[in-house]
Design an enzyme around this catalytic site. Structure first.
Site, short mmCIF file in Angstrom:
data_model
loop_
_atom_site.label_atom_id
_atom_site.label_comp_id
_atom_site.label_asym_id
_atom_site.label_seq_id
_atom_site.Cartn_x
_atom_site.Cartn_y
_atom_site.Cartn_z
N ASN A 84 11.23 -17.29 12.95
CA ASN A 84 10.18 -16.63 13.73
C ASN A 84 9.98 -17.30 15.07
OD1 ASN A 84 7.13 -17.69 14.05
ND2 ASN A 84 8.07 -18.68 12.27
N CYS A 144 6.40 -27.18 17.65
CA CYS A 144 6.86 -25.79 17.72
C CYS A 144 8.23 -25.82 18.41
CB CYS A 144 5.87 -24.95 18.51
SG CYS A 144 6.55 -23.33 18.91
N LYS A 179 1.98 -32.90 12.81
CA LYS A 179 3.06 -32.12 12.20
C LYS A 179 4.37 -32.42 12.91
CE LYS A 179 4.01 -27.61 10.23
NZ LYS A 179 3.42 -26.31 9.92
C1 DHB Z 1 5.68 -20.76 16.20
C2 DHB Z 1 5.08 -22.01 16.19
C3 DHB Z 1 5.54 -22.98 15.31
O1 DHB Z 1 5.00 -24.23 15.27
C4 DHB Z 1 6.57 -22.70 14.45
O2 DHB Z 1 7.00 -23.66 13.61
C5 DHB Z 1 7.18 -21.47 14.46
C6 DHB Z 1 6.72 -20.49 15.32
C7 DHB Z 1 5.27 -19.72 17.15
O3 DHB Z 1 4.07 -19.47 17.37
O4 DHB Z 1 6.17 -19.12 17.76
#
Ligand code: DHB
Length: 319
Positions: A84, A144, A179
């Site tokens: 995602n 992320c 994290k």
């Molecule tokens: C998103 C954020 C994250 O930390 C992740 O692991 C996967 C997707 C996001 O918002 O795109």
């Protein structure tokens, strides 16, 4: 002789029926926590997760300012996991505070996931969050994989230490979980930096940077090009990260990555995790997963004669 002895052992070592986890001065009714990113942007959906048996909930990551996120497509289901790339869509902290106020009296800890593009932003957010009664702890998302400005933080020990220190100083005693990304050559270097910055706990792991290509068009499927892989495909990686951290450092670790069954939960706890977070399993099978896994966990404890989760925690490390 041996038989009588083992029978006695069985009766002494009786399971107490509880899945409770106490850590960070918080009480989680069970170790199954809703991970960041799924059903975590509204008060009713967070409440629904707790009503469905979650032992705690983590919100979708919020930043200081609102963000629209990436255009579609944002998610691909590969069967063995999801990729995602939402682009951190969120209403911004101020608007989200109003949502959080509706969660007073929640029967499990609420962990607010946040990200920031600078330490100034982070300090401002920390000061705002320190006032919030409904927030039990904060999870700092420095990992992320596909949003520039965030993904770089989690790969640098110096930045991780400094960001965590800034957040701790602005938060007025609320516990901070950090994290971590598995997309580094040595996760221990980052874990140690988080501890040096004052982290109270770690979450291992965030999604793994990945991509999918459409062979018809010859183009990346995701509008954001890269995304984060979650689900069963990453479980052994997550387990290895938890094990490595627990072996080296004295800090509570929340396991996250591909937890789908009671067996998975037990593996993570045997690797030393205090609890686990679940995201893809909820996306794929719904909120009933929390009660189903709790029931299975209790059966396992009873059948094996374990008194409490504490008895199995870290077993894989014993030599
Ligand atoms: C998103 C954020 C994250 O930390 C992740 O692991 C996967 C997707 C996001 O918002 O795109």
């Amino acid at each position: 002789m041996l038989k009588i002895y083992s029978l006695k052992l069985m009766s002494i070592r009786q399971y107490n029926g509880s899945l409770e986890v106490k850590t960070l001065n918080l009480r989680f009714p069970n170790p199954l926590i809703l991970a960041a990113g799924i059903l975590g942007l509204t008060a009713p959906s967070l409440k629904r997760a707790v009503d469905s048996g979650a032992g705690g909930v983590v919100t979708k990551s919020v930043g200081l300012k609102p963000r629209e996120g990436f255009p579609n497509p944002t998610i691909v289901d590969l069967g063995f996991g999801l990729v995602n790339s939402m682009g951190l869509p969120n209403p911004g902290l101020q608007a989200f505070v109003e949502e959080l106020e509706e969660l007073e009296g929640l029967e499990a800890p609420l962990i607010l996931s946040i990200y920031a593009f600078s330490e100034e932003e982070l300090a401002t957010m920390g000061r705002m969050i320190s006032e919030l009664k409904t927030v039990s702890a904060v999870e700092l998302n420095v990992s992320c994989p596909h949003v520039g400005g965030v993904s770089e933080i989690g790969k640098s020990p110096e930045l991780v230490k400094s960001y965590v220190k800034t957040l701790k100083e602005s938060l007025n005693d609320k516990p901070v979980l950090v994290k971590l990304t598995p997309d580094v050559s040595d996760i221990l270097l980052i874990a140690k930096a988080a501890v040096d910055g004052g982290a109270d706990a770690l979450t291992a792991i965030n999604t793994v940077k990945s991509m999918v290509i459409d062979v018809e068009t010859g183009r990346p499927v995701l509008a954001g090009v890269f995304g984060g892989l979650s689900g069963p495909a990453i479980k052994p990686i997550a387990l290895r990260c938890v094990y490595e951290i627990v072996e080296a450092l004295d800090i509570p670790v929340f396991g996250c990555g591909g937890v789908e069954t009671a067996r998975d939960v037990i593996e993570f706890i045997m690797a030393g995790a205090v609890a686990v977070q679940m995201g893809s399993a909820i996306a794929r099978r719904g909120l009933r997963v929390f009660r189903e896994i709790s029931t299975e966990l209790k059966k396992f404890m009873e059948f094996r004669g374990f008194k409490s989760l504490g008895e199995i925690r870290g077993l894989a490390h014993k030599k």
